[in-house]
Scaffold this motif. Structure first.
Motif, PDB file in Angstrom:
ATOM      1  N   THR A  32      -0.214  -9.646  -8.520  1.00 22.17           N
ATOM      2  CA  THR A  32       0.275 -10.083 -10.064  1.00 22.17           C
ATOM      3  C   THR A  32       0.162 -11.542  -9.989  1.00 22.17           C
ATOM      4  O   THR A  32       0.382 -12.414  -9.212  1.00 22.17           O
ATOM      5  CB  THR A  32       1.790  -9.896 -10.089  1.00 22.17           C
ATOM      6  OG1 THR A  32       2.013  -8.534  -9.737  1.00 22.17           O
ATOM      7  CG2 THR A  32       2.425 -10.192 -11.544  1.00 22.17           C
ATOM      8  N   ASN A  41       0.222 -11.147   1.058  1.00 22.33           N
ATOM      9  CA  ASN A  41      -0.529 -10.399  -0.102  1.00 22.33           C
ATOM     10  C   ASN A  41      -1.909 -10.381   0.568  1.00 22.33           C
ATOM     11  O   ASN A  41      -2.676  -9.548   0.117  1.00 22.33           O
ATOM     12  CB  ASN A  41      -0.616 -11.430  -1.242  1.00 22.33           C
ATOM     13  CG  ASN A  41       0.557 -11.767  -1.895  1.00 22.33           C
ATOM     14  OD1 ASN A  41       1.030 -12.598  -2.629  1.00 22.33           O
ATOM     15  ND2 ASN A  41       1.374 -10.352  -1.959  1.00 22.33           N
ATOM     16  N   ARG A  43      -2.669  -9.395   3.161  1.00 19.91           N
ATOM     17  CA  ARG A  43      -2.879  -8.162   4.489  1.00 19.91           C
ATOM     18  C   ARG A  43      -3.654  -6.897   3.657  1.00 19.91           C
ATOM     19  O   ARG A  43      -4.206  -6.395   4.195  1.00 19.91           O
ATOM     20  CB  ARG A  43      -1.567  -7.976   4.761  1.00 19.91           C
ATOM     21  CG  ARG A  43      -1.628  -6.985   6.197  1.00 19.91           C
ATOM     22  CD  ARG A  43      -0.455  -6.708   6.955  1.00 19.91           C
ATOM     23  NE  ARG A  43      -0.616  -5.951   8.199  1.00 19.91           N
ATOM     24  CZ  ARG A  43       0.158  -5.602   9.046  1.00 19.91           C
ATOM     25  NH1 ARG A  43       1.419  -5.673   8.616  1.00 19.91           N
ATOM     26  NH2 ARG A  43      -0.333  -4.918  10.332  1.00 19.91           N
ATOM     27  N   GLY A 232       0.776  -2.269  -0.096  1.00 22.08           N
ATOM     28  CA  GLY A 232       1.906  -2.499   1.119  1.00 22.08           C
ATOM     29  C   GLY A 232       2.899  -1.502   0.942  1.00 22.08           C
ATOM     30  O   GLY A 232       3.332  -0.615   0.062  1.00 22.08           O
ATOM     31  N   LEU A 266       4.370  -8.346   6.656  1.00 29.99           N
ATOM     32  CA  LEU A 266       4.135  -9.324   7.507  1.00 29.99           C
ATOM     33  C   LEU A 266       5.109 -10.272   7.485  1.00 29.99           C
ATOM     34  O   LEU A 266       5.832 -10.657   6.264  1.00 29.99           O
ATOM     35  CB  LEU A 266       2.904 -10.169   6.896  1.00 29.99           C
ATOM     36  CG  LEU A 266       2.334 -11.520   7.378  1.00 29.99           C
ATOM     37  CD1 LEU A 266       0.825 -11.580   7.397  1.00 29.99           C
ATOM     38  CD2 LEU A 266       3.109 -12.657   7.005  1.00 29.99           C
ATOM     39  N   MET A 273       9.417 -13.729   5.208  1.00 29.15           N
ATOM     40  CA  MET A 273       9.013 -14.894   4.538  1.00 29.15           C
ATOM     41  C   MET A 273       9.631 -14.980   3.200  1.00 29.15           C
ATOM     42  O   MET A 273       9.961 -14.261   2.482  1.00 29.15           O
ATOM     43  CB  MET A 273       7.476 -14.785   4.372  1.00 29.15           C
ATOM     44  CG  MET A 273       6.626 -15.998   3.709  1.00 29.15           C
ATOM     45  SD  MET A 273       5.045 -15.844   3.679  1.00 29.15           S
ATOM     46  CE  MET A 273       4.766 -14.057   3.128  1.00 29.15           C
TER      47      MET A 273
HETATM   48  P1  AMP Z   1       2.513  -8.291  -5.460  1.00 28.46           P
HETATM   49  O1  AMP Z   1       1.586  -9.435  -6.017  1.00 28.46           O
HETATM   50  O2  AMP Z   1       3.975  -8.679  -5.068  1.00 28.46           O
HETATM   51  O3  AMP Z   1       2.648  -6.937  -6.093  1.00 28.46           O
HETATM   52  O4  AMP Z   1       1.811  -7.751  -4.146  1.00 28.46           O
HETATM   53  C1  AMP Z   1       0.509  -7.434  -3.945  1.00 28.46           C
HETATM   54  C2  AMP Z   1       0.383  -6.910  -2.567  1.00 28.46           C
HETATM   55  O5  AMP Z   1       0.770  -7.484  -1.298  1.00 28.46           O
HETATM   56  C3  AMP Z   1       1.082  -5.315  -2.539  1.00 28.46           C
HETATM   57  O6  AMP Z   1       0.190  -4.391  -1.927  1.00 28.46           O
HETATM   58  C4  AMP Z   1       2.232  -5.809  -1.709  1.00 28.46           C
HETATM   59  O7  AMP Z   1       2.648  -4.502  -1.139  1.00 28.46           O
HETATM   60  C5  AMP Z   1       1.588  -6.624  -0.560  1.00 28.46           C
HETATM   61  N1  AMP Z   1       2.707  -7.354  -0.012  1.00 28.46           N
HETATM   62  C6  AMP Z   1       3.448  -8.290  -0.482  1.00 28.46           C
HETATM   63  N2  AMP Z   1       4.318  -8.974   0.530  1.00 28.46           N
HETATM   64  C7  AMP Z   1       3.629  -8.560   1.767  1.00 28.46           C
HETATM   65  C8  AMP Z   1       4.132  -8.965   2.917  1.00 28.46           C
HETATM   66  N3  AMP Z   1       5.149  -9.774   3.138  1.00 28.46           N
HETATM   67  N4  AMP Z   1       3.698  -8.062   4.011  1.00 28.46           N
HETATM   68  C9  AMP Z   1       2.578  -7.419   3.676  1.00 28.46           C
HETATM   69  N5  AMP Z   1       2.110  -7.086   2.577  1.00 28.46           N
HETATM   70  C10 AMP Z   1       2.844  -7.565   1.426  1.00 28.46           C
END
Ligand code: AMP
Ligand code: ZN
Length: 463
Positions: A32, A41, A43, A232, A266, A273
């Motif tokens: 996003t 992110n 990962r 994730g 992570l 975090m």
């Molecule tokens: P978002 O922008 O929050 O929708 O996240 C983008 C991607 O990063 C999604 O696949 C989440 O599951 C992954 N993600 C967010 N925070 C973490 C974290 N701390 N460790 C591993 N993956 C993460």
């Protein structure tokens, strides 16, 4: 060699059999775009890049389609644009550009397709209308909601029953919902928020919910049923559960994707975090600033450090881990070489490890073995297969060398001055020079020349 992958849907490792080996299709939920991506992110981006590369190796680069979306319509985006006093488009385009720069530095290949949510509003509206026609969704107070009761095995991916979820629904349920777990497909926009003409005869302009974005973009670019869907672990519920419900109901299919894959979370130096703990760290900061560990890190070190842990395990992101990763890559890179077909054969155990549910720690153990066995070509091939070109390490070595030369021009005259001060028994001056250099991050080391008995001073950059 068979590729086996752990499937969250069945909770076991399964042999992977693509629906069409001529077009293996994978969808991964992307970022996003409202701010720099954090290292968590990175990962899924790195993990699924390794899978993308492995699939290309097995099926041929032209036979794999990888879609990773950009979510550019979201409350967080609206809030941030308002805060900065810029347009939503300006914010999402800037953030998307930053994201691309960051992940390119991590050695991540561009996906085959990178659909943007706002380019697919019409597809989403069509999908929503189809769900209403099929009786899986309903209109209430200018919203369109998905009726989870219409989906007999809702909860299968996240392994919970609808009854359990309903019983646990503590949050106050919006009065227009038929069931507490029903979720939004479309909602009215408040003044100032992005809006589009609504579907299903709703007269107020509105915008899509998050889940429907992925269902619409995946169907458009990969088809109603495809091979792999990733993200994730936090996305299993509700996001992926809801994607499955929407897509299966709309298309009347028994599955949305064959395999559902999720990376573990992570954390940083043993802690979750978070901005409030002050340990929140972006990819950009790791690459470009000295915020983590007092120095910046080559992108490949970040990539390597991520792959030392199996993707389904939680990972603890530490300075110590990054230092080790740097040392390992530094020892491999000047050594790895161009490779022949015979070298590729010798690297087979690396591919075997990756085919075992993307076992990157095992693959890395094989890389160590190739290095220790003096297999320069096989190591070169395995590194490139895993997405390491050595470029960022080379730049890092050049940067260190350049800095050393710049510093030498300053440090060496002072070392001479210090030795002269010592000879003149002016120890206060000698110590002052040493402290002054220490403050610049330069550490001096004195030793006696075994032949002449004279003091020789060497120096190194401490930070
Ligand atoms: P978002 O922008 O929050 O929708 O996240 C983008 C991607 O990063 C999604 O696949 C989440 O599951 C992954 N993600 C967010 N925070 C973490 C974290 N701390 N460790 C591993 N993956 C993460
Ligand atoms: Zn998604």
């Amino acid at each position: 060699m068979t590729l086996t992958l752990y499937n969250t849907l069945t909770r076991r490792k399964e042999p992977f059999r693509p629906l069409d080996p001529n077009n293996v299709r994978m969808y991964v939920c992307g970022p996003t775009v409202y701010d720099y991506a954090h290292i968590g992110n990175a990962r899924p981006v790195i993990v699924f890049d390794v899978l993308f590369r492995l699939l290309r190796h097995i099926y041929g680069p032209e036979h794999v389609t990888y879609a990773r979306n950009i979510t550019d319509v979201d409350d967080k985006i609206n809030a941030r644009a308002a805060e900065e006093g810029i347009s939503i488009r300006e914010l999402t385009e800037r953030t998307t550009r930053q994201f691309h720069e960051d992940i390119a530095a991590l050695g991540v290949l561009p996906p085959t397709i990178e659909p943007r949510a706002t380019d697919h509003i019409e597809d989403m509206k069509r999908l929503i209308e189809r769900l209403v026609e099929k009786g899986c969704a309903y209109v209430a107070q200018d919203h369109v909601l998905f009726d989870v009761g219409a989906m007999p095995d809702y909860g299968r991916l996240s392994n919970r029953s609808l009854e359990e979820m309903e019983a646990g629904a503590r949050v106050e349920v919006a009065p227009y919902k038929k069931g507490p777990m029903d979720f939004v497909l479309w909602k009215p926009s408040k003044p100032g928020e992005p809006s589009w003409p609504s579907p299903c005869g709703i007269t107020t302009p509105g915008r899509p919910g998050w889940h429907i974005e992925c269902s619409a973009m995946a169907a458009k670019h990969l088809g109603e049923v495809f091979d792999i869907h990733g993200g994730g672990i936090d996305l299993v519920f509700p996001h992926h559960e809801n994607e499955i419900a929407q897509s299966r109901c709309a298309h009347g299919t028994p599955i949305m994707a064959q395999v559902w894959m999720h990376n573990g979370f992570l954390q940083v130096e043993g802690e979750k975090m978070s901005k409030s703990l002050g340990n929140f760290i972006t990819i950009h900061e790791l690459l470009e600033t000295d915020k983590f560990g007092g120095r910046s890190w080559p992108g490949e070190v970040l990539r390597f450090n991520m792959l030392r842990t199996h993707y389904r395990q939680p990972i603890d992101w530490t300075v110590e881990g990054l230092e080790q990763s740097l040392t390992i890559l530094d020892s491999w890179f000047p050594f790895a070489s161009e490779y022949s077909d015979a070298d590729q054969k010798k690297a087979e155990p690396v591919i075997e490890a990756l085919c075992d549910d993307l076992n990157t720690p095992k693959a890395i153990a094989e890389l160590h073995r190739l290095h220790d066995a003096g297999e320069r070509g096989a190591l070169g091939f395995a590194l490139s297969l895993l997405g390491f070109s050595g470029e960022s390490l080379k730049r890092e070595r050049e940067r260190v060398e350049k800095r050393r030369q710049e510093l030498a021009a300053i440090v060496e005259p002072r070392i001479s001055a210090r030795l002269a001060a010592r000879k003149a028994k002016n120890f206060a001056e000698a110590d002052r020079i040493r402290d002054e250099l220490a403050a610049m991050g330069i550490q001096l080391k004195d030793s006696k020349d075994p032949v002449t008995g004279e003091i020789v001073t060497t120096w190194e950059i401490k930070r």
